[in-house]
Scaffold this active site. Sequence first.
Site, PDB file in Angstrom:
ATOM      1  N   ASP A  88       0.848  -1.197   0.000  1.00  0.00           N
ATOM      2  CA  ASP A  88       0.000   0.000   0.000  1.00  0.00           C
ATOM      3  C   ASP A  88       0.885   1.249   0.000  1.00  0.00           C
ATOM      4  O   ASP A  88       1.755   1.400   0.863  1.00  0.00           O
ATOM      5  CB  ASP A  88      -0.925  -0.012   1.222  1.00  0.00           C
ATOM      6  CG  ASP A  88      -2.087   0.963   1.081  1.00  0.00           C
ATOM      7  OD1 ASP A  88      -1.860   2.113   0.660  1.00  0.00           O
ATOM      8  OD2 ASP A  88      -3.224   0.573   1.393  1.00  0.00           O
ATOM      9  N   SER A 128      -7.054   4.080  -1.274  1.00  0.00           N
ATOM     10  CA  SER A 128      -6.814   2.636  -1.261  1.00  0.00           C
ATOM     11  C   SER A 128      -8.074   1.839  -1.543  1.00  0.00           C
ATOM     12  O   SER A 128      -8.004   0.762  -2.143  1.00  0.00           O
ATOM     13  CB  SER A 128      -6.231   2.216   0.088  1.00  0.00           C
ATOM     14  OG  SER A 128      -4.946   2.747   0.219  1.00  0.00           O
ATOM     15  N   GLU A 298      -1.141  -8.001   1.878  1.00  0.00           N
ATOM     16  CA  GLU A 298      -0.940  -6.556   1.861  1.00  0.00           C
ATOM     17  C   GLU A 298       0.083  -6.073   2.886  1.00  0.00           C
ATOM     18  O   GLU A 298      -0.019  -6.402   4.072  1.00  0.00           O
ATOM     19  CB  GLU A 298      -2.265  -5.814   2.140  1.00  0.00           C
ATOM     20  CG  GLU A 298      -2.103  -4.307   1.931  1.00  0.00           C
ATOM     21  CD  GLU A 298      -3.143  -3.453   2.656  1.00  0.00           C
ATOM     22  OE1 GLU A 298      -3.839  -3.978   3.543  1.00  0.00           O
ATOM     23  OE2 GLU A 298      -3.222  -2.255   2.355  1.00  0.00           O
ATOM     24  N   ASP A 345      -1.154  -0.022  -4.687  1.00  0.00           N
ATOM     25  CA  ASP A 345      -2.446   0.573  -5.050  1.00  0.00           C
ATOM     26  C   ASP A 345      -2.288   2.027  -5.519  1.00  0.00           C
ATOM     27  O   ASP A 345      -3.088   2.548  -6.268  1.00  0.00           O
ATOM     28  CB  ASP A 345      -3.443   0.469  -3.892  1.00  0.00           C
ATOM     29  CG  ASP A 345      -2.896   0.988  -2.568  1.00  0.00           C
ATOM     30  OD1 ASP A 345      -1.694   1.337  -2.489  1.00  0.00           O
ATOM     31  OD2 ASP A 345      -3.672   1.045  -1.597  1.00  0.00           O
ATOM     32  N   HIS A 372      -1.581  10.716  -1.144  1.00  0.00           N
ATOM     33  CA  HIS A 372      -1.260   9.890  -2.314  1.00  0.00           C
ATOM     34  C   HIS A 372      -0.964  10.788  -3.513  1.00  0.00           C
ATOM     35  O   HIS A 372      -1.393  11.938  -3.546  1.00  0.00           O
ATOM     36  CB  HIS A 372      -2.445   8.977  -2.680  1.00  0.00           C
ATOM     37  CG  HIS A 372      -2.979   8.206  -1.504  1.00  0.00           C
ATOM     38  ND1 HIS A 372      -4.231   7.667  -1.475  1.00  0.00           N
ATOM     39  CD2 HIS A 372      -2.419   7.896  -0.311  1.00  0.00           C
ATOM     40  CE1 HIS A 372      -4.431   7.051  -0.328  1.00  0.00           C
ATOM     41  NE2 HIS A 372      -3.346   7.185   0.406  1.00  0.00           N
TER      42      HIS A 372
END
Length: 466
Positions: A88, A128, A298, A345, A372
Site C-alpha cells: 500500500d 486505497s 498486503e 495501489d 497519495h
Amino acid sequence: MLHKGYGLVLATLSFVAIALTTMAVKVGTTDPEPIVRTLDSMSFVVDSIESELLVAQKKASEIDTPTSEPSAPPPPARPKNIILMIGDGMGITHITAATIANKNKLNLERLPVVGLMKTFSNQLITDSAASATAMATGKKTYNGAIAMDSKGRKLKTIVEIAEDKGLATGIVTTSSVTHATPASFYSHQPKRSRINREVSAEFMTKKIEVLMGGGKRYFMSKHRKDERDLIKELEKKGYTVVDDVDEVGSKVPRKMVCLIADMQPKGYSRRGDFLPKATAKATKILDRDKDGFFMVVEGAQIDWGGHSRNSKFIINEMLDFDRSVGEALDFAEEDGETLVIVTSDHETGGYSINEGSLKEGEVAGKFTDDYHTATMVPLYAYGPGAEAFSGTIDNTDIFFKSCELLDLEIPADILEARKKSELEGLDATTKLDSTDIMEAHGADFGSGYGRRFQKNKDKSEKQKKK
Ligand code: MG
Ligand code: ZN
C-alpha cells in the site's frame, strides 16, 4: 517444410551454376567452343535438378497437409494459484529506499517480469479503497468505495468469483482485516470509514479459508451493537482462531483466522515478523485445495510511512513486505504452478531520494505531499502467466488478467464496461479536499496520522489568515 526443400534445391542449383561458370572461364581462356559444349553437356544436370525440384515441391505439398503442420506455439502457461501482493502506497522510490537500506538487494529482484500500472480511480488521485476495488473487481469507482460502483451497485470481487468456482482464498494484511484494501476483496460498503463491524459481519457470509491481520475487536460481542460473538461463530464454522500466527506451530489447519491486534497492528519494530510468517502459513493452508487458490497479501503500513513523511517508517515496512515476497517466491519456486504478482495501489508522499549512502545503507528522503499521488506504480510478476503483466497496464487489468489466467468467469456487465474508454466516468476532481482525506483516512490509522493531519491543517489555515 516447402521452403526448406526449395531452398536446398536452389542452393544446389546455384552451386552447379557457379561450378559451370568457373569451368567455362577456365576453358574459355584456351578455347571458346567447348564452353557451349560443356554447357550443353551439363544441361541434363540442370534438367534433372529441375525435375528433382518438382518432385521435392510435390513431396513437400504432400507432407504439408494441415494435420502434420508443426503445431502452433504452445499456449501460454496458466497458473493454478495466484498470490497478489499489494504494498500500500509503494512507489518506485519506496522500493529504492529499501534497496539502499538492504545492501543493494531485495527479494523483489527475483521476479523477472516488470511493468508499470496506472492507479487512477474515478478521480485522478485514488485512495486505497477505490484502487483495491479496481484490482478486485475490474471496475473503477469513486474514492472511498469498497467494491461498489458509482451507481451504488455491489461489484463481485475476484475472491468471491474464485470461491464460487471452488478455489481456496485467503487475505493477509498488516492493517485491520476490515481496512479498505483487504475489505475491498470480500466486502461491499458505500463508504470506507466506520464500517469495520459491517465488514467483519460480511466476512461471516463468505467461504474464505484464511484471514490474518488486525481488528479482533470487530469480531467480539462486547464491541458489537448486535452482540454477536463472531469469534465463536468462526470456530463453529471450522476455523482455527488464534491471535498469533506461531500459535499453530507447524500444524496446517483447514481454515484459519489470525487476529493479531485489537484494531490496527503496530509498526514493524513492535509487530515483528507477522507478515512473512503469515504469508508462508497461508500458502500451506490454501495449497491443500486441489482446485488452486487466490490469495491477497498486503503490506498496509508502507502507506502510513508515506503519510507520516518518514523514511525510516517506510523502509522498515518495505523490508518486512519484501521478506513476505521472499516467502511467497520460495513457495512458488517449489510449487511451479503459482503466479506471484507484486504491485501497489498508489504512490504515497511524492517520495524522492536526494541524499544518502549506498555503502552505509542510508537514505535521506524528501516528500512533496503527505497524501497519495497520481504517479504510476511498479508491478512485478513471477511464474506461469507472468508475461501478461509486463508493459504498462491499468489497475483494473489485475482483475481481468487474473480471471483469464485462472479461467474465472468475468461478469458480463464488467466485461462490457471494459470495452469502453478508460476515461469514461473520470470527473474533473483532481484531489480530495482535506475533509475528505480525513474522512477517508485519518480516523482509522491508529498511527496518530489523523491527529497530526488536523494539527498541520489548523496551523496552515492560521498562517493563511495572518
Ligand atoms: Mg491498505
Ligand atoms: Zn494512504
